[in-house]
Scaffold this motif. Sequence first.
Motif, mmCIF file in Angstrom:
data_model
loop_
_atom_site.group_PDB
_atom_site.id
_atom_site.type_symbol
_atom_site.label_atom_id
_atom_site.label_comp_id
_atom_site.label_asym_id
_atom_site.label_seq_id
_atom_site.Cartn_x
_atom_site.Cartn_y
_atom_site.Cartn_z
ATOM 1 N N LYS A 169 6.873 -6.989 -3.925
ATOM 2 C CA LYS A 169 7.504 -6.219 -5.007
ATOM 3 C C LYS A 169 8.972 -5.902 -4.713
ATOM 4 O O LYS A 169 9.577 -5.075 -5.385
ATOM 5 C CB LYS A 169 6.732 -4.925 -5.244
ATOM 6 C CG LYS A 169 5.328 -5.126 -5.811
ATOM 7 C CD LYS A 169 5.367 -5.698 -7.232
ATOM 8 C CE LYS A 169 5.923 -4.688 -8.208
ATOM 9 N NZ LYS A 169 5.937 -5.184 -9.598
ATOM 10 N N GLY A 170 9.533 -6.542 -3.708
ATOM 11 C CA GLY A 170 10.955 -6.359 -3.440
ATOM 12 C C GLY A 170 11.309 -5.211 -2.525
ATOM 13 O O GLY A 170 12.482 -4.828 -2.437
ATOM 14 N N VAL A 171 10.310 -4.645 -1.837
ATOM 15 C CA VAL A 171 10.576 -3.560 -0.894
ATOM 16 C C VAL A 171 11.034 -4.151 0.445
ATOM 17 O O VAL A 171 10.462 -5.135 0.926
ATOM 18 C CB VAL A 171 9.311 -2.704 -0.678
ATOM 19 C CG1 VAL A 171 9.567 -1.591 0.342
ATOM 20 C CG2 VAL A 171 8.832 -2.113 -1.998
ATOM 21 N N GLN A 172 12.065 -3.559 1.025
ATOM 22 C CA GLN A 172 12.415 -3.893 2.405
ATOM 23 C C GLN A 172 11.415 -3.166 3.298
ATOM 24 O O GLN A 172 11.349 -1.934 3.302
ATOM 25 C CB GLN A 172 13.827 -3.433 2.752
ATOM 26 C CG GLN A 172 14.188 -3.695 4.205
ATOM 27 C CD GLN A 172 15.437 -2.962 4.683
ATOM 28 O OE1 GLN A 172 15.821 -1.959 4.106
ATOM 29 N NE2 GLN A 172 16.044 -3.457 5.744
ATOM 30 N N VAL A 173 10.616 -3.925 4.052
ATOM 31 C CA VAL A 173 9.566 -3.330 4.872
ATOM 32 C C VAL A 173 9.884 -3.538 6.346
ATOM 33 O O VAL A 173 10.098 -4.663 6.799
ATOM 34 C CB VAL A 173 8.184 -3.930 4.556
ATOM 35 C CG1 VAL A 173 7.101 -3.122 5.277
ATOM 36 C CG2 VAL A 173 7.911 -3.954 3.061
ATOM 37 N N LEU B 241 -1.468 2.603 -1.234
ATOM 38 C CA LEU B 241 -0.433 2.247 -2.199
ATOM 39 C C LEU B 241 -0.468 3.160 -3.423
ATOM 40 O O LEU B 241 0.577 3.503 -3.977
ATOM 41 C CB LEU B 241 -0.584 0.780 -2.603
ATOM 42 C CG LEU B 241 -0.265 -0.205 -1.469
ATOM 43 C CD1 LEU B 241 -0.667 -1.624 -1.859
ATOM 44 C CD2 LEU B 241 1.209 -0.151 -1.098
ATOM 45 N N TRP B 242 -1.659 3.581 -3.830
ATOM 46 C CA TRP B 242 -1.751 4.517 -4.952
ATOM 47 C C TRP B 242 -1.084 5.847 -4.576
ATOM 48 O O TRP B 242 -0.295 6.399 -5.354
ATOM 49 C CB TRP B 242 -3.209 4.744 -5.348
ATOM 50 C CG TRP B 242 -3.351 5.700 -6.479
ATOM 51 C CD1 TRP B 242 -3.103 5.463 -7.802
ATOM 52 C CD2 TRP B 242 -3.736 7.085 -6.391
ATOM 53 N NE1 TRP B 242 -3.316 6.604 -8.545
ATOM 54 C CE2 TRP B 242 -3.697 7.608 -7.704
ATOM 55 C CE3 TRP B 242 -4.109 7.919 -5.349
ATOM 56 C CZ2 TRP B 242 -4.025 8.945 -7.987
ATOM 57 C CZ3 TRP B 242 -4.432 9.243 -5.626
ATOM 58 C CH2 TRP B 242 -4.387 9.736 -6.929
ATOM 59 N N ASP C 275 2.681 -3.116 -11.808
ATOM 60 C CA ASP C 275 3.589 -2.751 -12.906
ATOM 61 C C ASP C 275 4.652 -1.740 -12.499
ATOM 62 O O ASP C 275 5.307 -1.136 -13.345
ATOM 63 C CB ASP C 275 2.777 -2.193 -14.082
ATOM 64 C CG ASP C 275 1.797 -3.213 -14.644
ATOM 65 O OD1 ASP C 275 2.138 -4.419 -14.639
ATOM 66 O OD2 ASP C 275 0.701 -2.816 -15.063
ATOM 67 N N ILE C 276 4.819 -1.529 -11.186
ATOM 68 C CA ILE C 276 5.771 -0.545 -10.682
ATOM 69 C C ILE C 276 7.014 -1.255 -10.144
ATOM 70 O O ILE C 276 6.913 -2.221 -9.383
ATOM 71 C CB ILE C 276 5.146 0.298 -9.548
ATOM 72 C CG1 ILE C 276 3.822 0.934 -10.009
ATOM 73 C CG2 ILE C 276 6.115 1.370 -9.086
ATOM 74 C CD1 ILE C 276 3.952 1.924 -11.127
ATOM 75 N N ASP D 70 -7.799 -4.280 -5.652
ATOM 76 C CA ASP D 70 -6.870 -4.860 -4.691
ATOM 77 C C ASP D 70 -5.557 -4.078 -4.720
ATOM 78 O O ASP D 70 -5.059 -3.712 -5.789
ATOM 79 C CB ASP D 70 -6.582 -6.324 -5.025
ATOM 80 C CG ASP D 70 -7.668 -7.267 -4.523
ATOM 81 O OD1 ASP D 70 -8.673 -6.780 -3.968
ATOM 82 O OD2 ASP D 70 -7.504 -8.486 -4.690
ATOM 83 N N GLY D 71 -4.980 -3.864 -3.550
ATOM 84 C CA GLY D 71 -3.761 -3.070 -3.471
ATOM 85 C C GLY D 71 -2.628 -3.616 -4.321
ATOM 86 O O GLY D 71 -1.867 -2.850 -4.921
ATOM 87 N N ALA D 72 -2.503 -4.940 -4.381
ATOM 88 C CA ALA D 72 -1.411 -5.542 -5.165
ATOM 89 C C ALA D 72 -1.494 -5.133 -6.623
ATOM 90 O O ALA D 72 -0.469 -5.020 -7.303
ATOM 91 C CB ALA D 72 -1.444 -7.059 -5.030
#
Length: 325
Positions: free
Chosen positions: A53-57, A264-265, A25-26, A18-20
């Motif tokens: 994860k706190g990214v402004q998207v 995401l990777w 851990d980043i 899963d992408g999440a």
Amino acid sequence: MAIKDQVPVDSGFPAKTDGANIIADIDLAGKTAIVTGGYSGIGLETVRALAAKGVQVIIPARNIPKAKEALADVEGDVRIEEMDLADIPSVRAFGDKMLEELESLDLLINNAGVMACPEEHIGAGWELQFGTNHLGHFELTRKLMPLLEKTPGCRVIALSSTGHKLSGIRWDDPNFEMEPYEKWQAYGQAKSANALFANALSRRLKDSGGLAFAVHPGGIFTPLQRHLPQEEMIALGWLDENGELSEMAKAGFKTPEQGCSTTLWAAISPKLEGKPGVYCEDCDIAEPTDPEGPMARYRGADPHICEDEAAERLWAMSEEMIGEA
């Protein structure tokens, strides 16, 4: 880069992660990302994972009400702005707004696309799949280059596909003006263009420390298949005669949550440092296609998407085509 650069790095993540979990851990707090097609399919799951994860998207959308509905349950700093990849003035207007409002851009994920659609032409007569999947993203990225160049360690992800194996760039007839339109060749050309675009862009980001990669997300049932009739999906082996997922699809296809994992990777992995422009699949760098292997149609990078000369030729051709708009 060249086909010899397609060497897996043992990411440690299985293909159906899963992408999440890729970014669990980043620390991404305070980062900014733009995700095209971020309100449907794997784009939506990409946005969901990043926002958590706190990214402004920022999600450019052709259909604002549809985007708002799809993103209503996504928690985090998510913002929708108007843009249509098939309309270059719209792309430029969005780009101008971002240049005015953003200080930096850590991630540009060129995820949106159309697949195997009926023949249609946009812009200056461009075939729809090439025009939307490639040229729209090409101009968007060019417009956002000032932001990318001043953001240390920025990454640009171009969503390609195993569809690149269906056609290279039709240099003399990209818009099917001289030959009859064939929807899968058109899709293959567009996906080859996405991979070559990442190759060429990586050189243009080198001096500022940015990186660009192409990604094949895997087989996933999403609205991307909306133009395919059920009988065609049965003939392709994706559905059984009852219209249910075939055993092949159950074994090989991913969920949308898993489908965003390679994106995401590629967006965060330190194992990709020093490997600009490579083509990734299943949470790793893809191996070169084994033409004699049983999975040659579905796995690996074909040589034609790893050619620097072709990438630069496409870049120049794209600039000329955009100029005609």
